[in-house]
Scaffold this motif. Sequence first.
Motif, PDB file in Angstrom:
ATOM      1  N   LEU A 168      67.512  36.397  50.177  1.00 36.75           N
ATOM      2  CA  LEU A 168      66.350  37.225  49.846  1.00 36.75           C
ATOM      3  C   LEU A 168      66.741  38.555  49.222  1.00 36.75           C
ATOM      4  O   LEU A 168      65.945  39.174  48.532  1.00 36.75           O
ATOM      5  N   GLU A 169      67.954  38.998  49.485  1.00 43.47           N
ATOM      6  CA  GLU A 169      68.347  40.321  49.030  1.00 43.47           C
ATOM      7  C   GLU A 169      68.942  40.348  47.639  1.00 43.47           C
ATOM      8  O   GLU A 169      69.215  41.402  47.097  1.00 43.47           O
TER       9      GLU A 169
ATOM     10  N   GLU B 118      69.253  35.419  57.252  1.00 44.92           N
ATOM     11  CA  GLU B 118      69.614  36.783  56.849  1.00 44.92           C
ATOM     12  C   GLU B 118      71.073  36.866  56.423  1.00 44.92           C
ATOM     13  O   GLU B 118      71.409  37.597  55.496  1.00 44.92           O
TER      14      GLU B 118
ATOM     15  N   GLU C  32      56.521  40.364  53.480  1.00 38.66           N
ATOM     16  CA  GLU C  32      56.805  39.173  52.670  1.00 38.66           C
ATOM     17  C   GLU C  32      57.985  38.404  53.259  1.00 38.66           C
ATOM     18  O   GLU C  32      57.980  37.172  53.305  1.00 38.66           O
ATOM     19  N   VAL C  33      58.986  39.136  53.731  1.00 44.03           N
ATOM     20  CA  VAL C  33      60.151  38.514  54.359  1.00 44.03           C
ATOM     21  C   VAL C  33      59.718  37.743  55.609  1.00 44.03           C
ATOM     22  O   VAL C  33      60.109  36.593  55.813  1.00 44.03           O
TER      23      VAL C  33
ATOM     24  N   ASP D  63      69.119  38.958  43.510  1.00 47.21           N
ATOM     25  CA  ASP D  63      68.453  38.334  42.372  1.00 47.21           C
ATOM     26  C   ASP D  63      69.490  38.290  41.263  1.00 47.21           C
ATOM     27  O   ASP D  63      69.707  39.276  40.566  1.00 47.21           O
TER      28      ASP D  63
ATOM     29  N   LEU E 105      57.917  34.558  54.680  1.00 53.65           N
ATOM     30  CA  LEU E 105      58.850  33.562  54.154  1.00 53.65           C
ATOM     31  C   LEU E 105      59.653  32.913  55.272  1.00 53.65           C
ATOM     32  O   LEU E 105      59.777  31.689  55.329  1.00 53.65           O
TER      33      LEU E 105
ATOM     34  N   ASP F 130      71.076  43.500  43.932  1.00 49.49           N
ATOM     35  CA  ASP F 130      70.266  43.672  45.136  1.00 49.49           C
ATOM     36  C   ASP F 130      68.873  44.131  44.777  1.00 49.49           C
ATOM     37  O   ASP F 130      68.676  44.970  43.912  1.00 49.49           O
ATOM     38  N   LYS F 131      67.884  43.536  45.440  1.00 50.34           N
ATOM     39  CA  LYS F 131      66.504  43.964  45.251  1.00 50.34           C
ATOM     40  C   LYS F 131      65.807  43.910  46.596  1.00 50.34           C
ATOM     41  O   LYS F 131      66.058  43.021  47.396  1.00 50.34           O
ATOM     42  N   ALA F 132      64.949  44.867  46.843  1.00 52.16           N
ATOM     43  CA  ALA F 132      64.260  44.954  48.122  1.00 52.16           C
ATOM     44  C   ALA F 132      63.054  44.028  48.126  1.00 52.16           C
ATOM     45  O   ALA F 132      62.321  43.942  47.152  1.00 52.16           O
ATOM     46  N   THR F 133      62.870  43.331  49.237  1.00 54.35           N
ATOM     47  CA  THR F 133      61.697  42.493  49.440  1.00 54.35           C
ATOM     48  C   THR F 133      60.875  43.162  50.546  1.00 54.35           C
ATOM     49  O   THR F 133      61.426  43.509  51.587  1.00 54.35           O
ATOM     50  N   PRO F 134      59.582  43.339  50.333  1.00 51.36           N
ATOM     51  CA  PRO F 134      58.754  43.974  51.368  1.00 51.36           C
ATOM     52  C   PRO F 134      58.877  43.239  52.707  1.00 51.36           C
ATOM     53  O   PRO F 134      58.873  42.004  52.745  1.00 51.36           O
TER      54      PRO F 134
END
Length: 140
Positions: free
Chosen positions: A55-56, A50, A69-70, A58, A73, A62-66
């Motif tokens: 993951l946050e 984290e 899904e996190v 791209d 992963l 910043d883009k949200a990942t459900p």
Amino acid sequence: MGVIIIDGPTVQAFVNDDVQFRTAVDKQFVLLDTNKDGVLSRSEMRKAFETTRFLETDFGVDKATPPEEVTLLYESIFRSFDEDNNGTVDIDEFRSEVKNIMLAVADGLGSSPIQMAVEDENSFFKVAADHEAARIANSS
């Protein structure tokens, strides 16, 4: 934060220098082992991932990942480190998987250098770049 220039041979040379690589990996392991029990738990590994924010973002946006899904992963990543499937990652498992990851990155980079932003002085890529700079300085 700093910017380094790195390529595959630099990463490979760092990984192949057993003393330098072990020192860097072991130092990171100790930092991640927050309860000092000699192994990394799922929560310690998740906290480490984290903080990297991989993951946050791209390409800097910043883009949200459900959340589900996190979780999947992180579980997949943990399983790749936990070679004996006992629910923890010991130092040998950590070294082995970090080595695999670093060599895969080296292969992907090839011999073309790239600029990389690093936030942490303990970044394995920062340590690899410093290792290469010291090698060059000592050879002159």
